[in-house]
Design a protein around this motif. Structure first.
Motif, short mmCIF file in Angstrom:
data_model
loop_
_atom_site.label_atom_id
_atom_site.label_comp_id
_atom_site.label_asym_id
_atom_site.label_seq_id
_atom_site.Cartn_x
_atom_site.Cartn_y
_atom_site.Cartn_z
N ARG A 1 0.84 -1.20 0.00
CA ARG A 1 0.00 0.00 0.00
C ARG A 1 0.87 1.25 0.00
N ARG A 2 0.55 2.21 -0.87
CA ARG A 2 1.34 3.45 -0.97
C ARG A 2 0.38 4.64 -0.89
N PRO A 3 0.11 5.13 0.30
CA PRO A 3 -0.85 6.23 0.44
C PRO A 3 -0.39 7.49 -0.29
N ASP A 4 -1.34 8.12 -0.97
CA ASP A 4 -1.04 9.36 -1.70
C ASP A 4 -2.09 10.44 -1.48
N THR A 5 -3.12 10.14 -0.67
CA THR A 5 -4.19 11.10 -0.38
C THR A 5 -4.45 11.07 1.11
N PHE A 6 -4.54 12.26 1.72
CA PHE A 6 -4.65 12.36 3.17
C PHE A 6 -5.79 13.31 3.51
N THR A 7 -6.71 12.86 4.37
CA THR A 7 -7.95 13.61 4.55
C THR A 7 -8.35 13.80 6.00
N VAL A 8 -9.12 14.86 6.22
CA VAL A 8 -9.84 15.12 7.46
C VAL A 8 -11.32 15.15 7.10
N ASN A 9 -12.09 14.25 7.69
CA ASN A 9 -13.50 14.09 7.31
C ASN A 9 -13.67 13.99 5.80
N GLY A 10 -12.75 13.26 5.19
CA GLY A 10 -12.85 12.98 3.76
C GLY A 10 -12.31 14.05 2.85
N LYS A 11 -11.85 15.18 3.37
CA LYS A 11 -11.37 16.28 2.54
C LYS A 11 -9.89 16.52 2.76
N SER A 12 -9.23 16.98 1.71
CA SER A 12 -7.83 17.37 1.78
C SER A 12 -7.72 18.89 1.81
N ALA A 13 -6.79 19.40 2.59
CA ALA A 13 -6.57 20.85 2.64
C ALA A 13 -6.16 21.34 1.26
N PRO A 14 -6.64 22.54 0.88
CA PRO A 14 -7.35 23.53 1.68
C PRO A 14 -8.86 23.35 1.74
N ARG A 15 -9.42 22.30 1.06
CA ARG A 15 -10.87 22.12 1.09
C ARG A 15 -11.37 21.86 2.50
N THR A 16 -10.50 21.35 3.37
CA THR A 16 -10.88 21.13 4.77
C THR A 16 -11.34 22.41 5.45
N LEU A 17 -10.88 23.57 4.96
CA LEU A 17 -11.24 24.84 5.58
C LEU A 17 -12.53 25.43 5.00
N HIS A 18 -13.09 24.79 3.99
CA HIS A 18 -14.36 25.26 3.42
C HIS A 18 -15.44 25.18 4.50
N PRO A 19 -16.18 26.25 4.76
CA PRO A 19 -17.10 26.25 5.90
C PRO A 19 -18.26 25.27 5.78
N GLU A 20 -18.63 24.87 4.57
CA GLU A 20 -19.77 23.98 4.40
C GLU A 20 -19.36 22.58 3.92
N ASP A 21 -18.37 22.49 3.09
CA ASP A 21 -17.93 21.21 2.55
C ASP A 21 -16.79 20.61 3.37
N GLY A 22 -16.10 21.45 4.13
CA GLY A 22 -14.95 21.01 4.90
C GLY A 22 -15.24 20.92 6.38
N SER A 23 -14.18 21.00 7.20
CA SER A 23 -14.31 20.80 8.64
C SER A 23 -13.46 21.77 9.45
N PRO A 24 -13.59 23.08 9.22
CA PRO A 24 -12.91 24.01 10.13
C PRO A 24 -13.49 23.90 11.53
N ILE A 25 -12.63 24.08 12.52
CA ILE A 25 -13.05 24.04 13.92
C ILE A 25 -13.33 25.49 14.32
N ILE A 26 -14.57 25.90 14.22
CA ILE A 26 -14.95 27.30 14.43
C ILE A 26 -15.25 27.53 15.91
N VAL A 27 -14.57 28.51 16.49
CA VAL A 27 -14.69 28.79 17.92
C VAL A 27 -14.86 30.29 18.13
N GLU A 28 -15.25 30.63 19.34
CA GLU A 28 -15.28 32.02 19.79
C GLU A 28 -14.44 32.13 21.06
N GLN A 29 -13.87 33.30 21.27
CA GLN A 29 -13.01 33.52 22.43
C GLN A 29 -13.70 33.08 23.71
#
Length: 383
Positions: A242-270
């Motif tokens: 096995r030779r991994p070539d794709t790495f994901t967070v909740n199925g997405k690769s950065a920078p798509r991981t930061l997309h607010p609806e399709d990705g998984s940013p960890i949105i917080v408030e102070q």
């Protein structure tokens, strides 16, 4: 109710996101001309051909949270062949695509990779029906951690229960071990898991008190040769090499991981208390690091860690099938801070860095900045 944004969990509403960022409708062409470093480009011939051979397969959606208690303790899972766009844009080494996955969907929901997050409460039983009536190959479902009857273990070679194409089977899954767990297909596991047949199973303890912000994150590395082979492309997959070539967070690769609806940013408030339920669905260890925040690991593989044994840390290593729940306070200077695997070659799309297994802790207070707007362009957010 307004659609929530961020990773699956208790993010902010889309209305509040647009208000905080001022990005509603302002990035209509984002993702088409997003900037990138020409010195860090990736050969996208594989991804391009993948997108051209997708045929009529549906595209996956982000994973949904299914409250099984609200459905009378019943849920139906089925598997749908689909195209999976880990990062559909051209920035940062994109596009990154898996031309065929076998995506779980719950009831009449959309297919997703990872599969839907099944959430229930300690003491409840779930009736999980695996519907394979429209399937093309045998499947099963195996649930980690909980104490179930032998025939409900989901392993065909030891239970004799296999759900063939055209069949349905109902598993009784007791919610008798609180915590965050894994479910996955256990038929020809090296291939079926790597085709996307996995998801999070969450059992809330009785009297559970959620944090201010609570999110679910699954991490996985992929060898896309399997996905391309299953899509009929010129590729040969070897599970022993096995030779991994794709790495994901909740199925997405950065920078798509930061997309607010399709990705998984960890949105917080102070000042928020933040709780992350994390799963490693891959075959490799992933040491996850959060910038500028110290956290405590409170639960490991569904077991609560006594307070006397907890300590502050900023890297948490998660083994294959491992689960960790971490908690921290959003007390840093309000900004945007990376969360990523510290095997840094996992934070790449091909030869382009950064990318891959990376997302971010995004303070609501920082959404009006120019750098956040630029990140949204990289992620392909169109407002």
């Amino acid at each position: 109710m307004s659609k929530r944004v961020g990773a699956p969990g208790s993010g902010i509403s889309r209305r509040d996101f647009v208000k905080a960022s001022g990005l509603g409708g302002t990035l209509a062409l984002a993702g088409c001309t997003a900037p990138g470093d020409p010195q860090e480009s990736v050969d996208t011939s594989t991804e391009t051909s993948a997108s051209q051979t997708g045929g009529d397969l549906p595209s996956t959606s982000p994973p949904e949270i299914v409250n099984v208690d609200e459905q009378g303790g019943e849920v139906t899972l089925s598997s749908v062949p689909a195209q999976h766009h880990a990062h559909p844009g051209e920035s940062m080494g994109g596009p990154v695509e898996l031309p065929q996955v076998w995506a779980f969907k719950a009831d009449d929901g959309d297919p997703s990779v990872p599969g839907p997050i099944l959430r229930t409460t300690e003491g409840e039983d779930m009736e999980v029906t695996l519907d394979n009536t429209n399937g093309m190959r045998p499947h099963t479902v195996h649930f980690h951690a909980v104490s179930k009857k032998w025939e409900d273990d989901g392993v065909p070679t030891t239970t004799g229960v296999r759900v063939d194409p055209g069949e349905k089977h109902t598993y009784t899954i007791p919610a008798d071990v609180p915590g965050t767990h894994l479910y996955h297909c256990h038929y020809q596991t090296p291939r079926h898991l790597d085709m996307g047949m996995y998801g999070i199973f969450r059992v809330d303890p009785k009297g559970y008190e959620p944090a201010d912000k609570e999110y679910f994150l699954s991490f996985k590395e992929w060898d896309s040769r399997l996905n391309r082979q299953m899509a009929g492309m010129d590729a040969t997959y070897d599970p022993r090499n096995r030779r991994p070539d794709t790495f994901t967070v909740n199925g997405k690769s950065a920078p798509r991981t930061l997309h607010p609806e399709d990705g998984s940013p960890i949105i917080v408030e102070q000042g928020d208390t933040v709780r992350l339920h994390m799963l490693n669905a891959g075959y490799m260890d992933h040491p996850m690091h959060i910038h500028n925040h110290r956290f405590q690991v409170t639960h490991k593989d569904g077991g609560e860690i006594p307070e006397v044994a907890r300590h502050e840390q900023d890297v948490c290593s998660i083994p294959p099938a491992g689960r960790r729940t971490v908690e921290f306070t959003a007390d840093a200077d309000p900004g945007i801070y990376l969360m990523h695997c510290h095997k840094v070659n996992h934070v790449m799309n091909g030869s382009a860095y950064p990318g891959g297994m990376l997302t971010g802790v995004v303070y609501k207070e920082a959404m009006q900045t120019d750098i956040f707007k630029q990140l949204m362009e990289y992620a392909g957010y169109e407002g």
